[in-house]
Design an enzyme around this catalytic site. Sequence first.
Site, PDB file in Angstrom:
ATOM      1  N   PHE A 119       0.850  -1.199   0.000  1.00 56.73           N
ATOM      2  CA  PHE A 119       0.000   0.000   0.000  1.00 56.73           C
ATOM      3  C   PHE A 119       0.878   1.238   0.000  1.00 56.73           C
ATOM      4  O   PHE A 119       1.767   1.376   0.842  1.00 56.73           O
ATOM      5  CB  PHE A 119      -0.916   0.012   1.237  1.00 56.73           C
ATOM      6  CG  PHE A 119      -1.889   1.158   1.243  1.00 56.73           C
ATOM      7  CD1 PHE A 119      -3.129   1.053   0.620  1.00 56.73           C
ATOM      8  CD2 PHE A 119      -1.557   2.373   1.851  1.00 56.73           C
ATOM      9  CE1 PHE A 119      -4.021   2.114   0.608  1.00 56.73           C
ATOM     10  CE2 PHE A 119      -2.455   3.444   1.842  1.00 56.73           C
ATOM     11  CZ  PHE A 119      -3.687   3.310   1.220  1.00 56.73           C
ATOM     12  N   ASP A 141       9.196   2.633   1.463  1.00 54.11           N
ATOM     13  CA  ASP A 141       8.030   3.313   2.026  1.00 54.11           C
ATOM     14  C   ASP A 141       7.972   3.028   3.524  1.00 54.11           C
ATOM     15  O   ASP A 141       7.537   1.959   3.948  1.00 54.11           O
ATOM     16  CB  ASP A 141       6.764   2.831   1.311  1.00 54.11           C
ATOM     17  CG  ASP A 141       5.510   3.534   1.822  1.00 54.11           C
ATOM     18  OD1 ASP A 141       5.577   4.168   2.895  1.00 54.11           O
ATOM     19  OD2 ASP A 141       4.458   3.439   1.154  1.00 54.11           O
ATOM     20  N   LYS A 195       2.879   9.144   8.529  1.00 48.14           N
ATOM     21  CA  LYS A 195       2.082   8.849   9.732  1.00 48.14           C
ATOM     22  C   LYS A 195       2.644   9.355  11.073  1.00 48.14           C
ATOM     23  O   LYS A 195       2.105  10.268  11.652  1.00 48.14           O
ATOM     24  CB  LYS A 195       1.797   7.352   9.789  1.00 48.14           C
ATOM     25  CG  LYS A 195       0.847   6.915   8.660  1.00 48.14           C
ATOM     26  CD  LYS A 195       0.332   5.527   8.839  1.00 48.14           C
ATOM     27  CE  LYS A 195      -0.863   5.236   7.953  1.00 48.14           C
ATOM     28  NZ  LYS A 195      -0.574   4.885   6.563  1.00 48.14           N
TER      29      LYS A 195
HETATM   30  C1  LIG Z   1      -0.829   5.175   5.217  1.00 44.78           C
HETATM   31  C2  LIG Z   1       0.171   4.787   4.210  1.00 44.78           C
HETATM   32  C3  LIG Z   1       0.316   5.500   3.014  1.00 44.78           C
HETATM   33  C4  LIG Z   1      -0.588   6.648   2.628  1.00 44.78           C
HETATM   34  O1  LIG Z   1      -0.537   7.713   3.520  1.00 44.78           O
HETATM   35  P1  LIG Z   1      -1.717   8.825   3.506  1.00 44.78           P
HETATM   36  O2  LIG Z   1      -1.242   9.866   4.466  1.00 44.78           O
HETATM   37  O3  LIG Z   1      -2.971   8.127   3.952  1.00 44.78           O
HETATM   38  O4  LIG Z   1      -1.819   9.322   2.116  1.00 44.78           O
HETATM   39  C5  LIG Z   1       1.320   5.089   2.139  1.00 44.78           C
HETATM   40  N1  LIG Z   1       2.131   4.062   2.436  1.00 44.78           N
HETATM   41  C6  LIG Z   1       2.022   3.361   3.584  1.00 44.78           C
HETATM   42  C7  LIG Z   1       2.965   2.240   3.863  1.00 44.78           C
HETATM   43  C8  LIG Z   1       1.030   3.686   4.504  1.00 44.78           C
HETATM   44  O5  LIG Z   1       0.892   2.977   5.628  1.00 44.78           O
END
Ligand SMILES: *Cc1c(COP(=O)(O)O)cnc(C)c1O
Length: 376
Positions: A132, A217, A246
């Site tokens: 994700f 990421d 986050k």
């Molecule tokens: C939450 C998340 C995102 C997206 O972040 P948003 O602030 O919701 O756009 C991307 N990559 C990872 C691994 C995430 O946990």
Amino acid sequence: MERSKSYKELDSKYYMQVFTREIQLVRGKGAKVWDDTGRAYIDCVAGIAVCSTGHCHPAVTKAICDQSRELIHCSNLYYVPHQAELAEELCRITGLGRAFFTNSGAEATEAAIKLARLSTKRLNFVAFTHGFHGRTMGSLALTHKPAIREPFEPLEPRCTFVEYGDLEALAGAVDGETAAVIVEPVQGEAGVILPPEGFLAGVREVCDRKGALLIVDEIQTGMGRTGKWLAIGHEGVSPDIVLLAKGIASGFPMGAMLAREGLEFHRGEHGSTFAGGPLACAAARATIGVIKGLLPTVKEKGERFRGALQRHSPRGRGLMIGITVGERCQEVQHRCMEEGVLVNCAADGNLRLVPPLVITEEEIDRAARVIDEAIG
Ligand SMILES: *Cc1c(COP(=O)(O)O)cnc(C)c1O
């Protein structure tokens, strides 16, 4: 309650109904939150791994309040208070060369897509199954889950998905057209999925061999969540680009893209009105100060939590814990809530526990007891 009825009615009539929710949280302190009926919960969701310093940590609240009395916004047409100092601090703790700030995780992914294309002159990306990376059009193109991606196709950039953990398949998928490989060091939304031993070093090796960049990421895993500033820090692997969001500013919306020395945007190649604003940067600097003190405790707290849930075979790193529950996941989540513990079902019936890093041993023990009973 008259009031609680009315916000639910307003929500169902006027707000786009993309979320499922039952309660309204109105107050938080440390690892505890309270709903509008006064019920208390131990929060093992933390705004989805965001509120790492706990709710309303006094140092963070003070930084935001102090800055809001001086200057709330000024744009990036001027040097922004706290921005350069934060960039330096993030480069120091991650070992990368330069930062660019964003307002969210998805925006950090977008920045990385642009930077990878610009610097490699290649068009395509490789990502992993169950990964994700965000829901904007570009970041969605790198996000695997067909149910959220396919309704919006065709998407750019072109992305090939490879089984998470399969280095052979990766080597076959990365070619001379691949700008970058993007990977989560522990998959969060998938339900806290750990890669096989040595996988991330293998991804680095494939990228080097094919001349592709490695984007890690760390939007969910970063900022101390796993017991180190970056989860990749457990692996001894050096990425070209790291994404953060986050946990970076304790809930003030913010993200960051960090890149190694020599990999950067130049004048006019990227920008943002709001990103890296004074409030966000002040909140992030205070957050880093608090996490510094918590970092040495994260590993042990995670082990305590997993230890107390041992019969359910928990997995994870630090305070990022997953338990495969299966079809009963929603029911378990609901039961925990009724017993005063907030937990969250990630993908595929995987219960995800990502409490604030300030959670106490007592709170861990209580939460674990409730979760243990709810799973049964
Ligand atoms: C939450 C998340 C995102 C997206 O972040 P948003 O602030 O919701 O756009 C991307 N990559 C990872 C691994 C995430 O946990």
